[in-house]
Scaffold this active site. Structure first.
Site, PDB file in Angstrom:
ATOM      1  N   GLY A  31      12.144  69.930  55.740  1.00 53.00           N
ATOM      2  CA  GLY A  31      12.150  71.392  55.593  1.00 53.00           C
ATOM      3  C   GLY A  31      11.023  72.058  56.357  1.00 53.00           C
ATOM      4  O   GLY A  31      10.375  71.460  57.216  1.00 53.00           O
ATOM      5  N   LEU A  33      11.496  74.385  58.530  1.00 46.86           N
ATOM      6  CA  LEU A  33      12.059  74.120  59.856  1.00 46.86           C
ATOM      7  C   LEU A  33      11.372  74.947  60.944  1.00 46.86           C
ATOM      8  O   LEU A  33      11.009  76.103  60.716  1.00 46.86           O
ATOM      9  CB  LEU A  33      13.557  74.438  59.858  1.00 46.86           C
ATOM     10  CG  LEU A  33      14.403  73.699  58.814  1.00 46.86           C
ATOM     11  CD1 LEU A  33      15.876  74.082  58.973  1.00 46.86           C
ATOM     12  CD2 LEU A  33      14.237  72.190  58.907  1.00 46.86           C
ATOM     13  N   GLY A  36      11.344  72.626  66.740  1.00 47.16           N
ATOM     14  CA  GLY A  36      11.565  71.193  66.949  1.00 47.16           C
ATOM     15  C   GLY A  36      12.798  70.737  66.171  1.00 47.16           C
ATOM     16  O   GLY A  36      13.712  70.103  66.723  1.00 47.16           O
ATOM     17  N   HIS A  37      12.861  71.097  64.880  1.00 51.20           N
ATOM     18  CA  HIS A  37      14.034  70.745  64.076  1.00 51.20           C
ATOM     19  C   HIS A  37      15.291  71.411  64.640  1.00 51.20           C
ATOM     20  O   HIS A  37      16.360  70.810  64.709  1.00 51.20           O
ATOM     21  CB  HIS A  37      13.872  71.224  62.628  1.00 51.20           C
ATOM     22  CG  HIS A  37      12.697  70.637  61.912  1.00 51.20           C
ATOM     23  ND1 HIS A  37      11.618  71.392  61.520  1.00 51.20           N
ATOM     24  CD2 HIS A  37      12.446  69.379  61.504  1.00 51.20           C
ATOM     25  CE1 HIS A  37      10.743  70.635  60.898  1.00 51.20           C
ATOM     26  NE2 HIS A  37      11.217  69.402  60.876  1.00 51.20           N
ATOM     27  N   LYS A 149       8.068  63.540  68.741  1.00 57.63           N
ATOM     28  CA  LYS A 149       6.678  63.778  68.329  1.00 57.63           C
ATOM     29  C   LYS A 149       6.259  62.667  67.371  1.00 57.63           C
ATOM     30  O   LYS A 149       5.132  62.211  67.377  1.00 57.63           O
ATOM     31  CB  LYS A 149       6.522  65.138  67.651  1.00 57.63           C
ATOM     32  CG  LYS A 149       5.069  65.391  67.250  1.00 57.63           C
ATOM     33  CD  LYS A 149       4.840  66.795  66.778  1.00 57.63           C
ATOM     34  CE  LYS A 149       5.275  67.008  65.358  1.00 57.63           C
ATOM     35  NZ  LYS A 149       4.466  66.238  64.373  1.00 57.63           N
ATOM     36  N   GLN A 153       7.708  56.718  64.268  1.00 54.55           N
ATOM     37  CA  GLN A 153       8.849  56.793  63.344  1.00 54.55           C
ATOM     38  C   GLN A 153      10.144  56.427  64.069  1.00 54.55           C
ATOM     39  O   GLN A 153      10.978  55.680  63.539  1.00 54.55           O
ATOM     40  CB  GLN A 153       8.935  58.205  62.766  1.00 54.55           C
ATOM     41  CG  GLN A 153      10.160  58.450  61.909  1.00 54.55           C
ATOM     42  CD  GLN A 153      10.064  59.728  61.095  1.00 54.55           C
ATOM     43  OE1 GLN A 153       9.504  59.727  60.013  1.00 54.55           O
ATOM     44  NE2 GLN A 153      10.614  60.817  61.585  1.00 54.55           N
ATOM     45  N   SER A 186       5.451  71.431  61.248  1.00 56.11           N
ATOM     46  CA  SER A 186       5.430  72.246  60.021  1.00 56.11           C
ATOM     47  C   SER A 186       3.990  72.466  59.567  1.00 56.11           C
ATOM     48  O   SER A 186       3.671  73.457  58.921  1.00 56.11           O
ATOM     49  CB  SER A 186       6.205  71.537  58.906  1.00 56.11           C
ATOM     50  OG  SER A 186       7.518  71.267  59.334  1.00 56.11           O
ATOM     51  N   ARG A 187       3.115  71.519  59.893  1.00 53.01           N
ATOM     52  CA  ARG A 187       1.728  71.614  59.415  1.00 53.01           C
ATOM     53  C   ARG A 187       0.882  72.594  60.231  1.00 53.01           C
ATOM     54  O   ARG A 187      -0.247  72.892  59.843  1.00 53.01           O
ATOM     55  CB  ARG A 187       1.083  70.230  59.416  1.00 53.01           C
ATOM     56  CG  ARG A 187       1.673  69.293  58.351  1.00 53.01           C
ATOM     57  CD  ARG A 187       0.966  67.958  58.338  1.00 53.01           C
ATOM     58  NE  ARG A 187       1.304  67.153  57.179  1.00 53.01           N
ATOM     59  CZ  ARG A 187       2.167  66.133  57.195  1.00 53.01           C
ATOM     60  NH1 ARG A 187       2.790  65.802  58.308  1.00 53.01           N
ATOM     61  NH2 ARG A 187       2.409  65.441  56.091  1.00 53.01           N
TER      62      ARG A 187
HETATM   63  O1  PAF Z   1      10.267  63.167  60.055  1.00 54.62           O
HETATM   64  C1  PAF Z   1      10.449  63.584  58.878  1.00 54.62           C
HETATM   65  O2  PAF Z   1      10.490  64.779  58.604  1.00 54.62           O
HETATM   66  C2  PAF Z   1      10.595  62.567  57.755  1.00 54.62           C
HETATM   67  O3  PAF Z   1       9.777  61.464  57.965  1.00 54.62           O
HETATM   68  C3  PAF Z   1      12.048  62.144  57.495  1.00 54.62           C
HETATM   69  C4  PAF Z   1      12.622  61.441  58.712  1.00 54.62           C
HETATM   70  C5  PAF Z   1      12.888  63.368  57.171  1.00 54.62           C
HETATM   71  C6  PAF Z   1      12.113  61.176  56.322  1.00 54.62           C
HETATM   72  O4  PAF Z   1      11.641  61.765  55.163  1.00 54.62           O
END
Ligand code: PAF
Length: 282
Positions: A31, A33, A36-37, A149, A153, A186-187
């Site tokens: 969330g 958003l 980027g999202h 970014k 992950q 978001s931060r």
């Molecule tokens: O990148 C993120 O926002 C989170 O790590 C994800 C992939 C939604 C998992 O909680």
């Protein structure tokens, strides 16, 4: 756009969409958003028949002293953005629904997590893969969209997909930046004005380091110089600066394969990460 809060309802919806032959694109988020999202949602919209965006601030991927409680949340704004930019279903489950047994069964990542955020945030990637395993099972997507970014992950999730044979393709999308180069996050809302002024220096250092690597400077010297320059930023402190192979995330001495230059920097209320990936020399 539909908002679905319950897992059984989400599963039912996906079943219906699959029955009619839709391809499903999935954008997992926590969330708050930003562009980027939105770029991930738009890419999913271009490539898939049905686009599912999830919003779930996953408690399992935050350490005890991290910012779970104050992670920014604004559901109304998120709902509007997700709708306007092409989401068909916004999946918004509760913690109780996602962890009905209080997270009694969890996944553990043992590769690629002894460096970067994995090292600095113990347990973080275990939380990420645990929640994604649940989400992948619920959404049954053909493609899942992630931003580079969070390059570590991306590498870890690719491993998850391969190791557990998830029938989903990970689509890694470029980092979206502010005009001055700061990676959207978001931060960023937690940056104070004087910190926001300094923050673009992180990306400037990555660009400079990339050029140095490409022109043959020794990797250890590039890293050392980055550390020294970041020390001159008057606020905050460096969490890490690393140059590693990508996506293996192993220590490298020379530029003879694909590399990532990655950094994390702590301002007072916001820990920012950023990176640049350098393709192998031809
Ligand atoms: O990148 C993120 O926002 C989170 O790590 C994800 C992939 C939604 C998992 O909680």
């Amino acid at each position: 756009m539909k908002v679905i809060r319950h897992i059984y309802e989400m599963q039912h919806f996906i079943k219906e969409r699959k029955r009619r032959g839709d391809t499903i694109g999935f954008v997992p988020t926590m969330g708050f958003l930003h562009e980027g999202h939105v770029s991930l949602i738009e890419k999913a919209r271009e490539e898939c028949d049905t686009v599912v965006t999830s919003i779930f601030v996953n408690p399992l991927q935050f350490g005890p002293n991290e910012d779970f409680d104050r992670y920014p949340r604004d559901f109304e704004r998120d709902e509007r953005l997700a709708r306007e930019r092409g989401t068909d279903v916004l999946f918004y489950p509760s913690v109780e629904d996602m962890y009905p047994d209080g997270a009694g069964v969890q996944m553990k990542v043992t590769e690629r997590t002894n460096v970067l955020c994995g090292e600095k945030r113990p347990g973080h990637f275990d939380g990420v893969v645990t929640v994604l395993t649940k989400l992948f099972h619920i959404i049954q997507a053909d493609r899942a969209y992630f931003g580079l970014k969070d390059a570590q992950q991306v590498a870890v999730v690719n491993d998850l997909i391969d190791s557990y044979f998830f029938p989903v393709e990970l689509v890694a999308c470029p980092t979206v930046r502010e005009e001055d180069g700061l990676a959207k996050s978001s931060r960023n809302v937690y940056l104070k004005d004087h910190e926001r002024f300094e923050a673009p220096k992180l990306y400037q250092q990555l660009l400079r380091a990339k050029e140095q690597v490409q022109t043959g400077k020794a990797l250890k010297d590039v890293r050392q110089e980055m550390i020294s320059v970041l020390e001159d930023i008057p606020y905050g402190e460096t969490d890490y600066v690393e140059i590693l192979s990508y996506p293996q995330l192993q220590t490298v001495e020379t530029f003879d394969r694909k590399l990532i230059i990655a950094l994390a920097y702590r301002f007072e209320n916001a820990r920012l990460i950023d990176n640049i990936i350098i393709e192998e020399k031809l």
